[in-house]
Design a protein around this motif. Structure first.
Motif, PDB file in Angstrom:
ATOM      1  N   GLN A 372      -2.657  33.701 -88.672  1.00 12.69           N
ATOM      2  CA  GLN A 372      -3.824  34.381 -89.226  1.00 12.69           C
ATOM      3  C   GLN A 372      -4.954  34.369 -88.214  1.00 12.69           C
ATOM      4  OE1 GLN A 372      -4.880  33.623 -93.352  1.00 12.69           O
ATOM      5  NE2 GLN A 372      -7.044  33.488 -92.779  1.00 12.69           N
ATOM      6  N   ARG A 374      -8.909  34.502 -87.095  1.00 10.37           N
ATOM      7  CA  ARG A 374     -10.102  33.845 -87.664  1.00 10.37           C
ATOM      8  C   ARG A 374     -11.305  34.153 -86.781  1.00 10.37           C
ATOM      9  NH1 ARG A 374     -11.076  29.483 -84.366  1.00 10.37           N
ATOM     10  NH2 ARG A 374      -9.285  28.631 -83.221  1.00 10.37           N
ATOM     11  N   GLY A 375     -12.440  33.570 -87.162  1.00 12.56           N
ATOM     12  CA  GLY A 375     -13.657  33.727 -86.363  1.00 12.56           C
ATOM     13  C   GLY A 375     -14.269  35.100 -86.523  1.00 12.56           C
ATOM     14  N   ALA A 378     -12.761  38.449 -87.988  1.00 16.63           N
ATOM     15  CA  ALA A 378     -12.735  38.742 -89.422  1.00 16.63           C
ATOM     16  C   ALA A 378     -13.756  39.793 -89.809  1.00 16.63           C
ATOM     17  CB  ALA A 378     -12.979  37.463 -90.219  1.00 16.63           C
ATOM     18  N   THR A 389      -6.066  39.882 -89.254  1.00 16.56           N
ATOM     19  CA  THR A 389      -6.882  39.045 -90.130  1.00 16.56           C
ATOM     20  C   THR A 389      -6.575  39.378 -91.585  1.00 16.56           C
ATOM     21  OG1 THR A 389      -8.697  40.646 -90.082  1.00 16.56           O
ATOM     22  CG2 THR A 389      -8.723  38.896 -88.416  1.00 16.56           C
ATOM     23  N   VAL A 391      -9.221  39.177 -94.100  1.00 13.90           N
ATOM     24  CA  VAL A 391     -10.485  39.352 -94.818  1.00 13.90           C
ATOM     25  C   VAL A 391     -10.616  40.809 -95.237  1.00 13.90           C
ATOM     26  CG1 VAL A 391     -12.992  39.189 -94.677  1.00 13.90           C
ATOM     27  CG2 VAL A 391     -11.555  37.476 -93.539  1.00 13.90           C
ATOM     28  N   ASP A 415      -9.160  35.240 -82.160  1.00 16.56           N
ATOM     29  CA  ASP A 415      -8.480  33.952 -82.262  1.00 16.56           C
ATOM     30  C   ASP A 415      -7.437  34.024 -83.375  1.00 16.56           C
ATOM     31  OD1 ASP A 415     -10.149  32.774 -80.305  1.00 16.56           O
ATOM     32  OD2 ASP A 415     -11.715  32.526 -81.806  1.00 16.56           O
ATOM     33  N   ASP A 417      -4.383  31.757 -85.212  1.00 17.05           N
ATOM     34  CA  ASP A 417      -3.729  30.465 -85.395  1.00 17.05           C
ATOM     35  C   ASP A 417      -2.272  30.685 -85.812  1.00 17.05           C
ATOM     36  OD1 ASP A 417      -5.984  28.932 -84.810  1.00 17.05           O
ATOM     37  OD2 ASP A 417      -6.727  29.096 -86.868  1.00 17.05           O
TER      38      ASP A 417
END
Length: 494
Positions: A372, A374-375, A378, A389, A391, A415, A417
């Motif tokens: 997923q 992030r940061g 999103a 992402t 979101v 980013d 993960d």
């Protein structure tokens, strides 16, 4: 021998004309446990002293030049408030380079242009990959691969011997190496004279001058800088002891005999070097025109199907993802945001960047590897449509400018993960997809934490670490002022 730094414009004692000088050999604290000053401190002091240039030449590394470059940008921002600073920066050049050691030789490689920067990067990479982590393996023969870099050479002392009628095999090899180096680096090679005012200083300088005349190699000068001001000498001694895993008292043979390896004033340098040698430093600096902002990302094109343009393919994937994410149809707000993002991505030429991340995430999801984004990513509807992402832009208020802005001249951070148990599968896919020559793990430079620094310094000072543990255990929150030094000193073992 201490001399105070004179921040005013220095002049030639004999003629009264301004003295110009550029420091060409300087290591920062990114030469770990060797340099005692930060790159930004070195840049600020060089500018204050009126230097016309400073070369950051960390050992087999370019790690320090980024902060040095940023420090120079920060100084340029202050010129509107300080006209005298603007005058000092007008002709100042930050030079990128690196030093290499082998058999008591010191080679300082300086970058002239983008091609030279690429050559130096390849040399550093080759040397680092050939050795264990934290070390490097350098062979002077590798210098002959450099076609655009400048070279400053400080030979080992055996090279200074006068030629004999019947030369020994070693002398023959030395002569052949010198001849090859002079030929390959024609008009790009200088012998490096560095006067450190120690016991053998005059002898070394005299022999180097003779060697220069013998081989008709031009001379230049430098200060072998390890710190921006002489007051850093105690710290220099301390990190030297830490590097050798000894106390300062027991490793005196490894310590510098004085504090001359700092950025010395031009006035002092005129007492050590001729006007010709001083002028050679600025002549060399003027050949070094490369700046870090010339570098830009070159994204891989492997993800692009044959016959398709990057912008068209990114739009195609985004539209397909939009239909999947919004099966009932997207709102006008979402549609407007998609168009805004794709337009800005095209203007910044980031299409291949997004396609590369999409390809990696697509592989992970195809293998049921949890991942997923992030940061700030999103904030992007395009990232949501590409399933990078999770979101939903219809449910939150996004600020795309936090992710990509027309005013920012650097790519956004995306980013992602991946689940730790299967992260290696993703890494191996990247290697297979893009090749090991084009894929690498990013390295980070580790900084000292306060407690670790205190332990190492205490050890270098010969203090009892067990007795210090109660103090160190409470260091993070107990000591709000500098009074903790008194308690550490009280606990020192006699």
């Amino acid at each position: 021998m201490n001399h105070s730094a004179d921040n005013t414009a220095d002049t030639n004692i004999a003629t009264g004309t301004p003295v110009a000088y550029a420091e060409l050999h300087c290591v920062s604290n990114f030469s770990f446990l060797r340099g005692a000053s930060h790159p930004q401190e070195l840049v600020q002091q060089a500018v204050a002293l009126g230097y016309q240039g400073l070369a950051i030449t960390d050992e087999c590394s370019l790690a320090g030049v980024v902060r040095a470059w940023q420090a120079l940008q920060d100084l340029q921002q202050e010129t509107q408030k300080d006209p005298s600073l603007a005058a000092k920066l007008e002709n100042f050049r930050l030079i990128i380079g690196s030093e290499f050691h082998c058999d008591d030789h010191i080679f300082v490689v300086l970058v002239t242009d983008k091609k030279a920067y690429s050559e130096l990067c390849r040399l550093i990479t080759t040397c680092r990959r050939a050795a264990e982590k934290g070390t490097y393996l350098f062979n002077p023969g590798q210098l002959f691969d450099l076609q655009h870099c400048l070279l400053l050479w400080q030979p080992q002392q055996s090279f200074y011997a006068q030629p004999q009628q019947s030369q020994q095999p070693q002398q023959t090899q030395q002569a052949e190496f010198t001849r090859r180096l002079s030929h390959h680096f024609a008009h790009r090679l200088w012998l490096l004279a560095e006067r450190m005012l120690d016991a053998t200083d005059e002898w070394r300088f005299d022999r180097l001058c003779r060697f220069a005349r013998q081989w008709q190699i031009p001379l230049t000068c430098a200060s072998q800088v390890h710190m921006h001001i002489p007051a850093r000498q105690p710290l220099q001694d301390c990190i030297t002891a830490i590097r050798h895993n000894q106390t300062i008292e027991s490793c005196r043979q490894h310590l510098f005999s004085n504090n001359e390896r700092h950025l010395r004033s031009c006035k002092k340098l005129t007492h050590l070097y001729s006007a010709e040698l001083m002028a050679s430093t600025t002549a060399i600096a003027r050949q070094c025109n490369f700046q870090l902002d010339e570098i830009c990302y070159q994204y891989p094109t492997d993800t692009l199907p044959t016959g398709k343009r990057a912008g068209d393919y990114l739009r195609e994937l985004t539209e397909a993802g939009c239909k999947k994410r919004f099966p009932q149809g997207e709102s006008q707000k979402v549609r407007d945001t998609i168009e805004k993002e794709l337009t800005l991505i095209a203007e910044k030429e980031y299409e291949h960047y997004f396609l590369t991340i999409y390809d990696i995430v697509r592989f992970a999801r195809s293998q049921n590897i949890l991942c997923q984004g992030r940061g700030s990513a999103a904030n992007s509807v395009v990232c949501y449509c590409l399933e990078i992402t999770e979101v939903n832009p219809a449910e939150v208020n996004l600020l795309f400018e936090r992710f990509i802005s027309a005013e920012r001249h650097e790519p956004p951070d995306i980013d992602v993960d991946f689940e730790s148990q299967r992260r290696e599968e993703v890494i191996q896919y990247i290697y297979q997809k893009y090749g090991r020559e084009r894929a690498a793990l990013a390295a980070t430079v580790i900084s000292y934490r306060p407690k670790s620094a205190l332990r190492d310094v205490a050890s270098a000072l010969g203090m009892d670490l067990l007795a210090l543990e109660p103090v160190l255990a409470n260091f993070g929150y107990r000591y709000k002022k500098e009074t903790w030094l008194d308690e550490l000193a009280d606990r020192r073992v006699a």
